[in-house]
Design an enzyme around this catalytic site. Structure first.
Site, short mmCIF file in Angstrom:
data_model
loop_
_atom_site.label_atom_id
_atom_site.label_comp_id
_atom_site.label_asym_id
_atom_site.label_seq_id
_atom_site.Cartn_x
_atom_site.Cartn_y
_atom_site.Cartn_z
N HIS A 198 -8.00 6.16 -6.73
CA HIS A 198 -7.21 6.65 -5.48
C HIS A 198 -5.72 6.33 -5.86
O HIS A 198 -4.75 6.54 -5.04
CB HIS A 198 -7.59 5.96 -4.14
CG HIS A 198 -6.97 6.79 -2.91
ND1 HIS A 198 -6.44 6.28 -1.88
CD2 HIS A 198 -7.15 8.33 -2.80
CE1 HIS A 198 -6.21 7.24 -1.17
NE2 HIS A 198 -6.52 8.22 -1.35
N LYS A 200 -1.62 6.11 -7.23
CA LYS A 200 -0.66 7.00 -7.16
C LYS A 200 0.56 6.20 -7.96
O LYS A 200 1.04 5.51 -7.18
CB LYS A 200 -0.13 7.57 -5.91
CG LYS A 200 -1.51 8.31 -5.06
CD LYS A 200 -1.49 7.83 -3.77
CE LYS A 200 -2.62 8.29 -2.92
NZ LYS A 200 -3.86 8.93 -3.51
N ASP A 441 4.89 -9.43 10.89
CA ASP A 441 6.09 -10.40 11.47
C ASP A 441 7.27 -9.68 10.88
O ASP A 441 8.57 -10.54 10.85
CB ASP A 441 5.96 -11.73 11.04
CG ASP A 441 4.66 -12.31 11.54
OD1 ASP A 441 4.12 -11.74 12.55
OD2 ASP A 441 3.94 -13.28 10.98
#
Length: 539
Positions: A198, A200, A441
């Site tokens: 998957h 890229k 955060d």
């Protein structure tokens, strides 16, 4: 033979021949048994059924200070920011295409391209032409594509591979390229073919890397007439690019990367015709209109006027799962472990963006636990109407109410098309949201290919940029605010009776909706059925 004798013989034949129902049951039984044996055997022999990796090993080429246009442009800039990586967020599809096309035109040494999907459409063929023109200038081009994401593109891929400076390999491919034999191979290798690449990445000269959520296709680059994704990439230059090159080399030289020429053959006449089509389309009026939009982009103009202001940071790195992830070796190096660890350390806020969101029991408990510790936890994902994979939405719905009860805030993006995108049980082509990102955060973050679901965690290889920098955090927070704006998403909550409701904040006054917004009855039925099926590990 007398009629009576003939009648008796016929009766005897009927007695000896099994009834039709029994014959049908035997055929079905043997068929199911055969499929079961093939599926079970795939668990033990899947690796042995993969076509052999016959490609010669190769690696990223050494950098230079002045050999190429990108060297000459970036070497002085990097010298002024020693040890730092320059980063620019790319939420706009036109800018994302421009980053790839311009870096290909500037490249003088190498292009390394790694994708899950490369569509044989306008932008897919235009970028293929950019790679071809780079090869014509002497640039070494390596292209690695997942076999599940290239459809029936063998002729196009073989045409590209025919150039002496281009080599194209396919990740975890099928030996059989079409038809019934391919279907049988899918059953025989059921365990092995379920694991996909998957990743890229677009890497030019080892100097520039574009990494993120986008595949190659019109819907990823704001070039589709009916439907375009909300997506996010980062363009990087500096030390972190070496991470991307190392990851590419690991995949390229792995046993799962097979040269396309070892899988298929096409006559020279077909290859010439495909190349002519690619080059003709690159000069077409449709391509010209798209390139005009690219030329007028403020970011593109800023690049050529040298007025872009990247964020410089020492806290940027690129990580990926291992190429042969399905063997489960050294799980501590998997991308999911880094992300889960970062999320668990949140002290103030954990903002998650994932088009496919299936947190599972453990993930739900962790997010609720953070919320109960006083951490602001929020998730942006696709609504049912915006989600092209109904099965995934069914998996998400299983945990939605528990998350809301635990204080997790949920936003579901609207469908952005008047024409309904083609929803399917497991397909992937039309979700509104395709961005995959995490912000902790306000300063620690991730942008990449990783969906917060079991498939990304355990089955597919994934890749992305991790950073620890307040400026990059602010840039990602800006995209989060954009996605959660009233015009783009619904806020999901529980009413006083504990029922799930969706607030349409784009109306005056805001309206609370009782059913999944903009969805059809069939979508809701399928999602609820899938919710109870034992398929979560595949989502």
């Amino acid at each position: 033979m007398t009629p009576a004798r003939a009648f008796c013989d016929a009766c005897a034949d009927d007695h000896r021949r099994p009834p039709m129902k029994k014959r049908v049951k035997r055929i079905i039984g043997w068929g199911l048994f055969t499929l079961l044996v093939m599926a079970v055997s795939s668990i033990f022999v899947a690796d042995h059924l993969l076509p052999p990796a016959t490609g010669r090993p190769s690696h990223a080429l050494p950098l230079s200070d002045s050999d190429t246009a990108l060297d000459r442009e970036l070497a002085p800039l990097l010298a002024r920011h020693e040890g730092q990586t320059g980063a620019i967020m790319l939420p706009d599809g036109i800018d994302a295409y421009a980053a790839r096309a311009i870096s290909a035109r500037q490249a003088g040494r190498s292009l390394d391209l790694q994708y899950y999907i490369w569509h044989d459409d306008l932008t897919g063929r235009m970028l293929a032409n950019e790679a071809w023109m780079a090869a014509e200038r002497g640039v070494r081009v390596r292209i690695l594509l997942d076999d599940m994401g290239i459809g029936k593109m063998d002729a196009t891929l073989l045409a590209m591979d025919s150039h002496p400076n281009i080599e194209l390999r396919v990740y975890n491919p099928f030996r059989n390229r079409t038809g019934l034999m391919r279907l049988l191979e899918m059953v025989q290798r059921a365990w092995g073919v379920n694991h996909r690449m998957h990743n890229k990445a677009w890497i030019a000269d080892g100097r520039v890397a574009v990494v993120g959520g986008r595949n190659v296709g019109v819907e990823y680059f704001s070039a589709a007439e009916e439907f375009n994704f909300h997506d996010l990439d980062m363009v990087l230059f500096g030390p972190a690019v070496a991470d991307a090159s190392k990851i590419f080399d690991d995949f390229w030289n792995s046993e799962a990367a097979i040269p396309i020429e070892a899988l298929n053959r096409k006559p020279q006449s077909t290859i010439r015709a495909v190349l002519a089509q690619i080059q003709e389309e690159a000069k077409s009026e449709e391509a010209r209109r798209f390139l005009d939009r690219m030329d007028t982009s403020p970011s593109v103009r800023g690049y050529f006027s040298q007025s872009l202001t990247p964020i410089w940071s020492e806290g940027v790195r690129i990580l990926s799962d291992p190429p042969i992830k399905w063997r489960g070796d050294e799980r501590e190096n998997w991308l999911v472990e880094h992300l889960v660890g970062d999320i668990a350390q949140a002290e103030r806020a954990a903002l998650l963006i994932s088009p496919y969101f299936v947190p599972g029991v453990d993930g739900t408990e962790r997010l609720v636990g953070l919320s109960q510790r006083g951490v602001h936890v929020a998730v942006v994902t696709n609504s049912l109407a915006a989600n092209d994979v109904v099965a995934v939405h069914g998996g998400y719905v299983r945990y939605r109410k528990t998350l809301l009860e635990g204080g997790v805030r949920l936003f579901e993006t609207r469908s952005q098309s008047d024409v309904k995108a083609g929803s399917s049980l497991f397909g992937s082509s039309g979700a509104s949201l395709h961005t995959k990102a995490v912000l902790i955060d306000g300063r620690r973050g991730f942008v990449g290919s990783f969906n917060l679901d079991p498939r990304s965690a355990n089955l597919n290889t994934e890749m992305g940029v991790l950073f620890d920098d307040p400026e990059l955090g602010a840039a990602l927070f800006k995209e989060y605010r954009h996605l959660t704006a009233p015009g783009l998403s619904y806020w999901v909550y529980l009413n006083d009776d504990g029922d799930v409701r969706w607030v349409d904040r784009d109306t005056d006054p805001p309206e609370a909706l009782k059913v999944e917004p903009d969805s059809t009855r069939m979508q809701r039925v399928v999602a609820n059925v899938v919710r109870w099926l034992p398929v979560e590990s595949q989502l």
